[in-house]
Motif scaffolding. Structure first.
Motif, PDB file in Angstrom:
ATOM      1  N   ILE A 270      -7.762   4.867   2.673  1.00 21.48           N
ATOM      2  CA  ILE A 270      -7.164   3.552   2.436  1.00 21.48           C
ATOM      3  C   ILE A 270      -7.976   2.513   3.194  1.00 21.48           C
ATOM      4  O   ILE A 270      -8.283   2.690   4.377  1.00 21.48           O
ATOM      5  CB  ILE A 270      -5.704   3.508   2.920  1.00 21.48           C
ATOM      6  CG1 ILE A 270      -4.858   4.523   2.131  1.00 21.48           C
ATOM      7  CG2 ILE A 270      -5.121   2.112   2.764  1.00 21.48           C
ATOM      8  CD1 ILE A 270      -3.484   4.752   2.722  1.00 21.48           C
TER       9      ILE A 270
ATOM     10  N   LEU B  81      -7.380   2.497  -6.357  1.00 23.73           N
ATOM     11  CA  LEU B  81      -6.509   1.444  -6.851  1.00 23.73           C
ATOM     12  C   LEU B  81      -6.608   0.202  -5.971  1.00 23.73           C
ATOM     13  O   LEU B  81      -6.738   0.305  -4.746  1.00 23.73           O
ATOM     14  CB  LEU B  81      -5.064   1.940  -6.887  1.00 23.73           C
ATOM     15  CG  LEU B  81      -4.828   3.252  -7.649  1.00 23.73           C
ATOM     16  CD1 LEU B  81      -3.367   3.664  -7.558  1.00 23.73           C
ATOM     17  CD2 LEU B  81      -5.263   3.118  -9.096  1.00 23.73           C
TER      18      LEU B  81
ATOM     19  N   VAL C  81       0.835  -1.203   0.000  1.00 18.99           N
ATOM     20  CA  VAL C  81       0.000   0.000   0.000  1.00 18.99           C
ATOM     21  C   VAL C  81       0.869   1.252   0.000  1.00 18.99           C
ATOM     22  O   VAL C  81       0.628   2.204  -0.761  1.00 18.99           O
ATOM     23  CB  VAL C  81      -0.947   0.001   1.214  1.00 18.99           C
ATOM     24  CG1 VAL C  81      -1.577   1.379   1.417  1.00 18.99           C
ATOM     25  CG2 VAL C  81      -2.029  -1.050   1.048  1.00 18.99           C
TER      26      VAL C  81
ATOM     27  N   GLY D 126      -2.198  -2.131  -8.075  1.00 21.11           N
ATOM     28  CA  GLY D 126      -2.353  -0.741  -8.458  1.00 21.11           C
ATOM     29  C   GLY D 126      -3.317  -0.536  -9.599  1.00 21.11           C
ATOM     30  O   GLY D 126      -3.339   0.543 -10.212  1.00 21.11           O
TER      31      GLY D 126
ATOM     32  N   ILE E 249      -6.937   3.722  -2.124  1.00 22.17           N
ATOM     33  CA  ILE E 249      -6.447   2.343  -2.284  1.00 22.17           C
ATOM     34  C   ILE E 249      -7.284   1.404  -1.438  1.00 22.17           C
ATOM     35  O   ILE E 249      -7.644   1.711  -0.304  1.00 22.17           O
ATOM     36  CB  ILE E 249      -4.968   2.227  -1.850  1.00 22.17           C
ATOM     37  CG1 ILE E 249      -4.062   3.026  -2.791  1.00 22.17           C
ATOM     38  CG2 ILE E 249      -4.520   0.762  -1.832  1.00 22.17           C
ATOM     39  CD1 ILE E 249      -2.608   3.048  -2.364  1.00 22.17           C
TER      40      ILE E 249
END
Length: 296
Positions: A197, A252, A110, A243, A222
């Motif tokens: 995230i 992503l 990450v 990704g 992410i």
């Protein structure tokens, strides 16, 4: 030369075949399992292994702490440290249920994608961890918080259990972690929308985040998933994704096998370091994350 022997202690009924294979492939001549081990048995087992060999062979002896409880594995390693005496010191490595190396790999993957494709750092990022009451989620939360992320850990059985876990993390590691209840789908989505995230460490075969959830999360950067068993934890995130765009807003995805490749290298690498070191080592999630960073 004395043989490289690894004594593998687990609190469970069985030692993980995965860990046994990894240790032998990394260079140990023998990997000896001990199961149903309790904390109060660690000192005697470690000293029995330690005093059975001359000081010149001490570094050819390793102790591995397995099981399925991150805190207990760390407590067992602390007990082992206290049991060591010069010049008989042996090396120690904790990786319960592969969680330290898996979490280290997850956060390292990450961090790399975040830096390279979003021009952001982990420090200061808002991270939500689903399945945080499990050993991988727990470890990922601690690593992320130690790196300066704003971490929220999510439980699925109400707030009480996950709040207790957050309090334990904060006291043990001197970090800040916020608890949250994710027992309802709308709570899962709301938390996703509030963070940048998402780390998914829920049980195998459990979908945590749907495509609709991803579409609603406009600020998500992410989503990473360690579940390799269908249905995957993040819908639309492939096993090998590293990704790839997975949402209409450009979030992503990092898939389980992309993380797994780094996890494999981290665990193997730490076994190799321990087996070949010229000084006694004590390896835990911090070392797993540091090595994973080198491997990504």
């Amino acid at each position: 030369m004395a043989k490289a022997i690894l004594h593998m202690l687990s609190t469970l009924k069985h030692m993980s075949p995965f860990d046994v294979n990894m240790a032998l492939d990394a260079g140990y001549d023998a990997a000896i399992p001990y199961t149903n081990v309790t904390l109060d048995e660690v000192t005697a087992l470690v000293q029995d292994a330690m005093f059975s060999r001359a000081p010149s062979a001490a570094l050819r002896t390793g102790i591995f702490f397995a099981g399925r409880d991150a805190v207990l594995a760390l407590d067992m390693m602390d007990a082992a440290k206290k049991a060591l005496l010069k010049p008989f010191e042996v090396s120690l490595f904790a990786d319960p249920y592969g969680s330290f190396t898996t979490a280290g790999a997850m956060v390292a993957c990450v961090e790399k994608i975040l830096r390279e494709k979003k021009q952001r750092e982990l420090k200061g990022s808002k991270v939500v961890i689903y399945g945080a009451t499990g050993v991988v989620g727990y470890s990922a939360a601690v690593i992320s918080a130690l790196e300066g992320a704003e971490v929220t850990i999510v439980g699925y059985s109400g707030l009480e259990r996950v709040a207790k876990l957050a309090d334990e993390m904060c006291k043990r590691f001197n970090i800040k972690v916020a608890p949250a209840d994710g027992s309802a789908p709308e709570q899962v989505r709301a938390l996703l929308c509030q963070h940048e995230i998402a780390l998914c460490a829920a049980r195998a075969g459990v979908q945590v985040i749907s495509k609709d959830d991803l579409a609603a999360a406009k600020d998500l950067l992410i989503a990473a998933d360690v579940n390799a068993v269908p249905p995957l934890g993040v819908e639309g995130c492939g096993l090998h994704d590293n990704g790839a765009i997975i949402s209409p807003h450009g979030a992503l995805g990092i898939g389980a096998l992309a993380i797994g490749n780094v996890k494999y290298g981290a665990e193997s690498g730490l076994f190799k370091k321990m087996a070949s070191s010229d000084e006694p080592l004590c390896l835990d999630f911090r070392h797993a994350f540091a090595l994973a960073r080198e491997l990504v």
